[in-house]
Design a protein around this motif. Structure first.
Motif: not given
Length: 130
Positions: A74-102
């Protein structure tokens, strides 16, 4: 304009949480398989979590049990909930999409470096540090 825009990154202490958002404009995200990727300084890009329209979901071993991918069509939005974060999770995070006919499964999207995604966001920086 067809684009993905990430938000929600920032500085967080080890053990903390962040929720990243990826808003699509110009196209309907419900028609697409989606993925979150990250790239740390000096390292190759890696697939964090991917989700297909048929219901397949993949998580990298390094985030299993800590991160959750979801979408709000409904919001045309994707989420990534990140818990228990560690220093090694430090990065630039990207989202991506590809057309999918299921017909797509999630793991190849996240693990194959030559997998062609249709749209990429510009990334949001996550820094995990005390």
């Amino acid at each position: 304009q067809l684009q993905l825009v990430e938000s929600g990154g920032g500085l967080v202490q080890p053990g903390g949480s962040l929720r990243l958002s990826c808003a699509a404009s110009g196209f309907t995200l419900d028609d697409y398989a989606i993925g979150w990727f990250r790239q740390a300084p000096g390292k190759e890009r890696e697939g964090v979590s991917c989700s297909s329209r048929a219901g397949w979901t993949y998580y990298g071993d390094f985030v299993k049990g800590r991160f959750t991918i979801s979408r709000d069509n409904a919001k045309n939005t994707v989420f990534l909930q990140m818990n228990s974060l560690k220093p090694e999770d430090t990065a630039v995070y990207y989202c991506a999409a590809v057309r999918d006919k299921r017909v797509l499964t999630a793991q190849p999207m996240c693990t194959r470096h030559d997998y062609a995604m249709d749209y990429w966001g510009n990334g949001t920086l996550v820094t995990v540090s005390s």
